[in-house]
Each structure stands twice: as C-alpha cells, then as structure tokens.
Design a protein around this motif. Structure first.
Motif, PDB file in Angstrom:
ATOM      1  N   PRO A  96      49.519 -91.160  47.637  1.00 34.27           N
ATOM      2  CA  PRO A  96      48.835 -90.755  46.407  1.00 34.27           C
ATOM      3  C   PRO A  96      49.598 -91.040  45.126  1.00 34.27           C
ATOM      4  O   PRO A  96      49.055 -90.825  44.048  1.00 34.27           O
ATOM      5  N   VAL A  97      50.854 -91.515  45.219  1.00 37.82           N
ATOM      6  CA  VAL A  97      51.639 -91.762  44.011  1.00 37.82           C
ATOM      7  C   VAL A  97      51.583 -93.223  43.592  1.00 37.82           C
ATOM      8  O   VAL A  97      51.441 -93.533  42.409  1.00 37.82           O
ATOM      9  N   THR A  98      51.685 -94.144  44.568  1.00 32.40           N
ATOM     10  CA  THR A  98      51.765 -95.564  44.230  1.00 32.40           C
ATOM     11  C   THR A  98      50.604 -96.027  43.353  1.00 32.40           C
ATOM     12  O   THR A  98      50.841 -96.683  42.329  1.00 32.40           O
ATOM     13  N   PRO A  99      49.328 -95.733  43.677  1.00 33.14           N
ATOM     14  CA  PRO A  99      48.247 -96.189  42.794  1.00 33.14           C
ATOM     15  C   PRO A  99      48.364 -95.628  41.382  1.00 33.14           C
ATOM     16  O   PRO A  99      48.029 -96.308  40.410  1.00 33.14           O
ATOM     17  N   LEU A 100      48.864 -94.386  41.268  1.00 37.31           N
ATOM     18  CA  LEU A 100      48.984 -93.779  39.954  1.00 37.31           C
ATOM     19  C   LEU A 100      50.083 -94.424  39.125  1.00 37.31           C
ATOM     20  O   LEU A 100      49.888 -94.760  37.951  1.00 37.31           O
ATOM     21  N   VAL A 101      51.239 -94.635  39.747  1.00 40.47           N
ATOM     22  CA  VAL A 101      52.373 -95.135  38.984  1.00 40.47           C
ATOM     23  C   VAL A 101      52.249 -96.626  38.708  1.00 40.47           C
ATOM     24  O   VAL A 101      52.789 -97.129  37.710  1.00 40.47           O
ATOM     25  N   LEU A 102      51.534 -97.357  39.535  1.00 38.58           N
ATOM     26  CA  LEU A 102      51.335 -98.777  39.261  1.00 38.58           C
ATOM     27  C   LEU A 102      50.544 -98.996  37.975  1.00 38.58           C
ATOM     28  O   LEU A 102      50.503-100.113  37.459  1.00 38.58           O
ATOM     29  N   GLN A 103      49.927 -97.935  37.452  1.00 39.62           N
ATOM     30  CA  GLN A 103      49.276 -98.071  36.154  1.00 39.62           C
ATOM     31  C   GLN A 103      50.303 -98.303  35.045  1.00 39.62           C
ATOM     32  O   GLN A 103      49.939 -98.646  33.921  1.00 39.62           O
ATOM     33  N   LYS A 104      51.588 -98.128  35.374  1.00 38.65           N
ATOM     34  CA  LYS A 104      52.637 -98.462  34.423  1.00 38.65           C
ATOM     35  C   LYS A 104      52.574 -99.923  33.991  1.00 38.65           C
ATOM     36  O   LYS A 104      53.086-100.309  32.948  1.00 38.65           O
ATOM     37  N   LEU A 105      51.964-100.775  34.817  1.00 38.73           N
ATOM     38  CA  LEU A 105      51.856-102.194  34.480  1.00 38.73           C
ATOM     39  C   LEU A 105      50.764-102.459  33.446  1.00 38.73           C
ATOM     40  O   LEU A 105      50.655-103.575  32.943  1.00 38.73           O
ATOM     41  N   GLN A 106      49.966-101.471  33.145  1.00 39.11           N
ATOM     42  CA  GLN A 106      48.850-101.694  32.234  1.00 39.11           C
ATOM     43  C   GLN A 106      49.282-102.265  30.887  1.00 39.11           C
ATOM     44  O   GLN A 106      48.610-103.158  30.357  1.00 39.11           O
ATOM     45  N   PRO A 107      50.386-101.805  30.262  1.00 34.47           N
ATOM     46  CA  PRO A 107      50.780-102.401  28.992  1.00 34.47           C
ATOM     47  C   PRO A 107      51.066-103.899  29.073  1.00 34.47           C
ATOM     48  O   PRO A 107      50.807-104.637  28.132  1.00 34.47           O
ATOM     49  N   VAL A 108      51.617-104.343  30.196  1.00 30.95           N
ATOM     50  CA  VAL A 108      51.891-105.767  30.350  1.00 30.95           C
ATOM     51  C   VAL A 108      50.591-106.560  30.264  1.00 30.95           C
ATOM     52  O   VAL A 108      50.481-107.558  29.548  1.00 30.95           O
ATOM     53  N   PHE A 109      49.581-106.093  30.997  1.00 34.72           N
ATOM     54  CA  PHE A 109      48.300-106.794  31.000  1.00 34.72           C
ATOM     55  C   PHE A 109      47.578-106.635  29.670  1.00 34.72           C
ATOM     56  O   PHE A 109      46.912-107.567  29.189  1.00 34.72           O
ATOM     57  N   ALA A 110      47.688-105.449  29.062  1.00 33.12           N
ATOM     58  CA  ALA A 110      46.971-105.194  27.816  1.00 33.12           C
ATOM     59  C   ALA A 110      47.496-106.065  26.679  1.00 33.12           C
ATOM     60  O   ALA A 110      46.723-106.562  25.854  1.00 33.12           O
ATOM     61  N   VAL A 111      48.806-106.255  26.626  1.00 30.46           N
ATOM     62  CA  VAL A 111      49.378-107.093  25.569  1.00 30.46           C
ATOM     63  C   VAL A 111      48.899-108.533  25.719  1.00 30.46           C
ATOM     64  O   VAL A 111      48.576-109.212  24.746  1.00 30.46           O
ATOM     65  N   LEU A 112      48.839-109.013  26.955  1.00 31.99           N
ATOM     66  CA  LEU A 112      48.343-110.367  27.181  1.00 31.99           C
ATOM     67  C   LEU A 112      46.865-110.473  26.795  1.00 31.99           C
ATOM     68  O   LEU A 112      46.444-111.459  26.172  1.00 31.99           O
ATOM     69  N   ALA A 113      46.069-109.454  27.161  1.00 27.12           N
ATOM     70  CA  ALA A 113      44.656-109.472  26.795  1.00 27.12           C
ATOM     71  C   ALA A 113      44.481-109.399  25.285  1.00 27.12           C
ATOM     72  O   ALA A 113      43.592-110.049  24.719  1.00 27.12           O
ATOM     73  N   ALA A 114      45.328-108.607  24.616  1.00 26.01           N
ATOM     74  CA  ALA A 114      45.247-108.497  23.164  1.00 26.01           C
ATOM     75  C   ALA A 114      45.535-109.838  22.493  1.00 26.01           C
ATOM     76  O   ALA A 114      44.985-110.152  21.437  1.00 26.01           O
ATOM     77  N   TYR A 115      46.387-110.642  23.114  1.00 26.40           N
ATOM     78  CA  TYR A 115      46.692-111.971  22.563  1.00 26.40           C
ATOM     79  C   TYR A 115      45.443-112.845  22.560  1.00 26.40           C
ATOM     80  O   TYR A 115      45.139-113.528  21.578  1.00 26.40           O
ATOM     81  N   PHE A 116      44.697-112.826  23.664  1.00 24.36           N
ATOM     82  CA  PHE A 116      43.536-113.698  23.772  1.00 24.36           C
ATOM     83  C   PHE A 116      42.311-113.146  23.045  1.00 24.36           C
ATOM     84  O   PHE A 116      41.523-113.908  22.482  1.00 24.36           O
ATOM     85  N   VAL A 117      42.129-111.823  23.054  1.00 28.15           N
ATOM     86  CA  VAL A 117      40.924-111.235  22.467  1.00 28.15           C
ATOM     87  C   VAL A 117      41.109-110.911  20.992  1.00 28.15           C
ATOM     88  O   VAL A 117      40.249-111.213  20.163  1.00 28.15           O
ATOM     89  N   LEU A 118      42.231-110.264  20.650  1.00 27.29           N
ATOM     90  CA  LEU A 118      42.475-109.832  19.277  1.00 27.29           C
ATOM     91  C   LEU A 118      43.415-110.757  18.518  1.00 27.29           C
ATOM     92  O   LEU A 118      43.733-110.516  17.363  1.00 27.29           O
ATOM     93  N   ARG A 119      43.895-111.809  19.192  1.00 23.85           N
ATOM     94  CA  ARG A 119      44.811-112.786  18.593  1.00 23.85           C
ATOM     95  C   ARG A 119      46.123-112.156  18.144  1.00 23.85           C
ATOM     96  O   ARG A 119      46.718-112.582  17.154  1.00 23.85           O
ATOM     97  N   GLU A 120      46.563-111.126  18.866  1.00 20.70           N
ATOM     98  CA  GLU A 120      47.897-110.585  18.621  1.00 20.70           C
ATOM     99  C   GLU A 120      48.915-111.560  19.220  1.00 20.70           C
ATOM    100  O   GLU A 120      48.764-112.012  20.352  1.00 20.70           O
ATOM    101  N   ARG A 121      49.939-111.884  18.477  1.00 20.48           N
ATOM    102  CA  ARG A 121      50.935-112.850  18.918  1.00 20.48           C
ATOM    103  C   ARG A 121      52.012-112.173  19.753  1.00 20.48           C
ATOM    104  O   ARG A 121      52.451-111.066  19.445  1.00 20.48           O
ATOM    105  N   VAL A 122      52.447-112.848  20.816  1.00 15.42           N
ATOM    106  CA  VAL A 122      53.483-112.330  21.704  1.00 15.42           C
ATOM    107  C   VAL A 122      54.716-113.220  21.580  1.00 15.42           C
ATOM    108  O   VAL A 122      54.640-114.435  21.757  1.00 15.42           O
ATOM    109  N   ARG A 123      55.854-112.618  21.249  1.00 13.05           N
ATOM    110  CA  ARG A 123      57.096-113.379  21.145  1.00 13.05           C
ATOM    111  C   ARG A 123      57.646-113.695  22.540  1.00 13.05           C
ATOM    112  O   ARG A 123      57.394-112.967  23.499  1.00 13.05           O
TER     113      ARG A 123
END
Length: 320
Positions: A96-123
């Motif tokens: 019951p912990v692994t699925p919950l804590v793997l949500q820690k990766l969400q910022p990694v994916f969100a920043v990449l999505a923000a680059y393509f959708v909102l045109r936020e630049r990633v260094r």
C-alpha cells in the motif's frame, strides 16, 4: 488596471495533504471491489453533489476554444477516471505504500508537460534532479531491485502511469484556470470523467453493484480526498504556476507514506527506504532550488498564452 493574484501554493499543499488520506479509505475498498467500480462510484457521488453546477459549467466551456475542450476531455477521462483506476488497481498488486510514494515522480512529468503545453523552458541542469529521482523510484518500486517480480512490476507501472496522467492534469488544469472558475473546472472534471469511468467498468466486466458495507467508505472517499481536496486544489491552482503547484502536491505522497507505514501495516525493505530518501531529497531539492535561485530550472514564458489571457480578461467586456 491589473494586479498579480495572491500566491496560493499553500492551498495546493493543503489539498494534496487531504489526498494523502486516500490510502486509508481506498485500500479496504480496493480489496473488496474492482478498481474500476470504486472509481465509478467516486465520480457518480461527486457528480450528484455538483449536479446544480453542471449547466453553468458547460455554458462557460462553450465560450472556450478547442484547446480548452481537449484539456477538459483529457483531465476528465485521463487524469480523473483512468488515472484513478490505475492507481486503485496498483493497490491490489503491490504493497500500500509503493503506489502512493511513486507519486513523488509527478513533478518530473509535470515539468516536462509544462514545457510542451505551457511553453515553460527547462534548463539542462534539470537532469541533475530528475535522474536521481528516477533511480530512487526504481529502488522504491521493488523490494529487491535486482529480482523483480511480475506483480511488483505491474503495480509500479500502474502507479507511474497514474503519476504521468495526474501530472498532465496539473498542467492542463493550470491552462483551464485562465478561462474557467475553479468550481467549473472541478465540475467538468468529474462530469466528463463519469462516462469514462462507466466505460472502464463495462470494458472490464467488473459490475456496478456495491454492498451497503462499502457505502460509507465510498462516500468519504468521494467527498474528502475527492471533492473537497479538488475544490481547494483548483482554487489554489488558479494563481499558482504549474511547476510550483506540482511541487506543492508532494504533500500527498509524504502524508500517504506516513499513513501507509503507520496504519496500513506496510513494510519497506532497506533499498526501498533508500529509494524513498533519494526521491524525497531529489524532488525537495528541486523545489528549494526553484524557490531561492535567480536561475530556476523551469521558466514560464514572459509573454505566454496564460499571461496574455490574464491581461485580456479584465478590459474585454465581451468576456463577461
């Protein structure tokens, strides 16, 4: 006349902490009912509560363009119905912990999505935070990272898939917040997600019926980490950039992991604790870096779509 709205990153964090209570309610339901059935009832109960707001929400959506329509469909069908079904299914296959804590990766994916959708630049330096987070997630996902069991691999993939879809939901929700009120986004999310959730149940053949002994758990799941948390979330997201909001959402897996170990009898191996520490350190370091540095890893475009729309909304009487 224009003024910057107050930052509500803290409100996003409060909403995410409410999501952290999800495991206490979802795990017993996931053990008693098919994952898709749980998600269907979550959506149905919230839609019943929000039913008076549905006509107004769709009237507001009609004033938007195709981009916003696609965003609503993606959030309702993907980030709400499909992602939640994947997340619930992960509970049945793993601890019951692994699925919950793997949500820690969400910022990694969100920043990449923000680059393509909102045109936020990633260094390029973003990789120094993302790569350790991914390696930590690998350690966290499996009790023995060199001896992977099929069930554990499926649970991890389901959880990571949910994180990807929820990350997309963060970015698309930020996009919608420039055109729709928080209550409208919340209403559309669940209303669009309901038929998708029903379709998943029908496809899997799990059935829609639930016993009365599951009723209270379903109601609490729908209203607390569901409706209440998402209402606060979209209110905060309206004035919080996607890159910062997704970091505030880390209150979810932190709270959830503590609850899982404390109340759900979950046990982590030594390498899983190491992976948890690496993921937390990597993502927290990224959040700290973004807040204090003059050269953040993620930059919103100075004249991006969202900024132009915020400037256009007030002086244009036809938008009222």
């Amino acid at each position: 006349m224009s003024s910057n709205p107050p930052d509500r990153t803290w409100l996003v964090a409060v909403a995410a902490a409410l999501w952290g209570t999800d495991g206490l309610l979802r795990l017993p339901l996931a053990e008693a009912l098919p994952a898709a059935t749980v998600v269907f009832w979550e959506h149905l109960l919230v839609v019943l509560v929000l039913s008076p707001l549905i006509p107004g929400a769709f009237r507001a959506l009609r004033r938007c363009g195709p981009r916003e329509w696609l965003a609503v469909l993606a959030i309702g069908g993907g980030s709400s119905a499909l992602a939640t079904a994947m997340f619930t299914a992960a509970f049945k296959l793993g601890d019951p912990v692994t699925p919950l804590v793997l949500q820690k990766l969400q910022p990694v994916f969100a920043v990449l999505a923000a680059y393509f959708v909102l045109r936020e630049r990633v260094r390029p330096g973003y990789a120094f935070f993302a790569i350790p987070a991914l390696l930590g997630a690998w350690l966290l996902a499996f009790k023995d990272p060199l001896n992977i069991q099929l069930a554990a691999a499926k649970a991890a993939l389901l959880a990571i898939g949910a994180a990807v879809l929820w990350a997309a939901g963060t970015v698309l929700g930020r996009l919608l917040s420039t055109e729709l009120a928080p209550k409208e986004v919340t209403t559309l999310r669940f209303t669009v997600g309901l038929p998708v959730a029903a379709g998943i149940v029908a496809y899997q053949g799990g059935g829609f019926a639930v016993g009365w002994d599951n009723a209270l758990g379903l109601i609490l799941l729908a209203l607390v980490p569901g409706l209440l948390a998402l209402s606060l979330y979209y209110l905060g997201l309206r004035s919080t950039p996607a890159a910062r909001a997704t970091l505030a959402e880390l209150a979810f897996p932190v709270t959830a992991a503590v609850i899982g170990v404390s109340f759900l009898n979950a046990q982590l191996s030594g390498t899983q604790w190491l992976g948890l520490a690496v993921v937390v350190l990597s993502v927290t370091s990224l959040g700290w870096h973004e807040k204090v540095t003059r050269q953040p890893m993620v930059l919103e475009p100075p004249h991006g779509r969202a900024h132009r729309r915020d400037e256009e909304r007030t002086p244009d009487p036809q938008r009222q």
